[in-house]
Design an enzyme around this catalytic site. Structure first.
Site, PDB file in Angstrom:
ATOM      1  N   ASP A  61      34.244  22.922  30.423  1.00  0.00           N
ATOM      2  CA  ASP A  61      33.457  24.161  30.902  1.00  0.00           C
ATOM      3  C   ASP A  61      31.988  23.942  31.435  1.00  0.00           C
ATOM      4  O   ASP A  61      31.340  23.351  30.791  1.00  0.00           O
ATOM      5  CB  ASP A  61      33.617  25.288  29.997  1.00  0.00           C
TER       6      ASP A  61
ATOM      7  N   GLU B 116      35.128  21.397  35.186  1.00  0.00           N
ATOM      8  CA  GLU B 116      35.003  22.745  35.667  1.00  0.00           C
ATOM      9  C   GLU B 116      33.647  22.608  36.734  1.00  0.00           C
ATOM     10  O   GLU B 116      32.387  23.000  35.977  1.00  0.00           O
ATOM     11  CB  GLU B 116      34.756  24.000  34.815  1.00  0.00           C
TER      12      GLU B 116
ATOM     13  N   ASP C 231      37.705  34.545  35.501  1.00  0.00           N
ATOM     14  CA  ASP C 231      36.620  34.997  36.075  1.00  0.00           C
ATOM     15  C   ASP C 231      36.329  35.561  37.483  1.00  0.00           C
ATOM     16  O   ASP C 231      35.348  35.797  37.874  1.00  0.00           O
ATOM     17  CB  ASP C 231      35.478  33.903  35.787  1.00  0.00           C
TER      18      ASP C 231
END
Length: 502
Positions: A300, A347, A400
């Site tokens: 992430d 990511e 998201d």
């Protein structure tokens, strides 16, 4: 020469968090329906299953804000399995109300009911699982005792943040901790029992998925939560005041076209110099645990490993932060030496510089292409399929973002026209499935789809709307969503575009 990781095996992937699995108890678990999901994934010839972090959530219910980088979410422990193991009776559950909405999780109900039920199971486990739990404690000693102690203190302190605890407990005074343990051993043992059941059930589910040739993709949040056992135990590697333990600087993102104030996340940031001196031991433990839990790991906020945006903790917005050097090449040299054969996904969304791309490419980490970010004034975006690299992952949507259908429905006419021109869409076409087909046909080694996109659901099924609080991380699927005809439709596309997992 730095070791470049092997490319991902070409395939499709399904994004579906555990809490979204159908269940009679208000939230998805590791029980029978999870095994049915694995069967559906296999029948659809899908190779990868991406789940969100499995950690124990706190205020806001986000799996990216967990009490521990190592512990699992107690809500995912399946109650029917506890009945099968003789730790509960069916009568224990029959009079309980887990909510009447099978599309959304009610976290207040979960909080008020789950621990009461798990306490009953814990009492019934005494004398039955002593040997197994003792072995579990020994194997997980590097985190489990601190975690259970942290949770027991929080419980005794009515869930306030560790920053507000009695000073001696906050500062981990050895005498104070010893005295607390002696008075609250039962609570400590209870939290360890929950984790024993969590990992027992999860490991069996993961083995079942792996036997069906399905790989689990896990997410590793770059930061730890401020109110977490991680911060309490490892405060010395975070930018915290050494005396008060209050945050000095916190993480976030600078202002951009979407947010004039930027994003103020509130997580304490790392002191990378201190971690380097300690050979990144905290990260080693996090990643080792992650690879025991998952098969592949999505890093992430990869951008933060090159440089991260640090904001004074006293600021009310993210306008006045600074870019600080992250772990960079030294960190990943160390991690790849420690985990040479493990596979990571970067990511790499948001403000990405050449330096970030170079860091990613040096180690062969595939980056992410999100089709919803692709359409602007010109057809030159790296997120457009004709610009994809083979060593990449394409997403129809993410947890998201809008769902694919929601994106199409809320798009302005000008952007919709660009989408129509690019994909050759005409009136009467099934826009959603035409886009899915194009992403499957792309050169990206991995094509990822939220279950909501296969089900053609709009934004009422969106997992998370960043910057909002209260209605996120709640969406659930229903049993009837997973049909043989849907599995066959996906399977045929998988075979056609070389993503077959047969």
């Amino acid at each position: 020469m730095k070791k470049v990781q092997d490319r991902l095996q070409r395939g499709n992937g399904l994004i579906m968090p555990i809490f979204s699995i159908p269940s009679s108890y208000g939230i998805g678990t590791f029980g029978k329906e999870a095994y049915n999901i694995v069967d559906f994934i296999s029948d659809a010839s899908i190779r990868y299953w991406q789940i969100l972090p499995l950690g124990q959530t706190s205020y806001g219910d986000s799996p990216y804000q967990s009490f521990s980088s190592f512990a699992g979410n107690p809500y995912f422990v399946d109650l029917d399995m506890l009945i099968e193991d003789g730790l509960l009776e069916k009568d224990d559950l029959e009079s309980l109300n887990f909510g009447d909405n099978d599309r959304y999780v009610d976290y207040a109900i979960q909080y008020n009911l789950r621990y009461r039920i798990l306490e009953k199971a814990y009492e019934n486990s005494k004398g039955k699982l002593d040997k197994e739990i003792k072995a579990f404690r020994k194997e997980e000693a590097f985190w489990i005792e601190d975690y259970a102690l942290f949770m027991a203190i929080k419980r005794d302190s009515l869930d306030i943040s560790w920053i507000e605890w009695d000073e001696k407990l906050r500062d981990r005074d050895k005498t104070a901790l010893k005295e607390f343990k002696e008075k609250h051993q039962e609570d400590i043992d209870f939290y360890i029992f929950i984790q024993y059941e969590f990992f027992k059930q999860w490991n069996e589910l993961k083995k079942y998925a792996n036997r069906r040739n399905i790989q689990i993709i896990g997410d590793l949040p770059i930061y730890v939560a401020y109110d977490s056992c991680d911060a309490w135990v490892n405060y010395d590697i975070l930018k915290l005041d050494p005396e008060s333990k209050e945050a000095i600087t916190v993480g976030g993102a600078p202002p951009d076209a979407y947010s004039e104030d930027g994003q103020l996340w509130g997580n304490p940031v790392y002191d990378w110099d201190k971690m380097k001196k300690d050979s990144y031991s905290f990260w080693e433990k996090r990643i080792e645990m992650a690879f025991r839990t998952y098969d592949l790991l999505r890093l992430d906020h990869f951008r933060g490993f090159e440089k991260f945006y640090a904001i004074p903790a006293s600021d009310e917005n993210a306008k006045f932060g600074d870019w600080i050097e992250g772990g960079g090449y030294d960190f990943f040299d160390h991690i790849k030496k420690k985990f040479p054969d493990k596979q990571f996904i970067a990511e790499d969304l948001g403000y990405i510089t050449k330096e970030v791309d170079d860091l990613k490419d040096t180690y062969g980490f595939p980056g992410m292409n999100v089709i919803q970010f692709a359409f602007g004034e010109n057809f030159d975006s790296n997120y457009l399929p004709h610009n994809y690299l083979r060593n990449s992952v394409v997403y129809s949507s993410t947890h998201d973002s809008s769902t694919l259908k929601g994106w199409l429905e809320t798009m302005d006419e000008e952007d919709l026209e660009l989408v129509e021109r690019y994909f050759g869409l005409e009136e009467g076409d099934d826009y959603q499935w035409r886009i899915i087909r194009n992403l499957m046909a792309s050169v990206s080694d991995l094509a990822m789809f939220e279950i909501q996109d296969f089900l053609e659901l709009d934004n009422t099924s969106q997992i998370n709307s960043p910057g909002t609080l209260g209605d996120n991380w709640k969406w659930r699927a229903k049993k009837e969503d997973f049909t043989d005809s849907l599995a066959l439709k996906i399977k045929e596309m998988s075979r056609l575009y070389g993503r077959y997992n047969g």
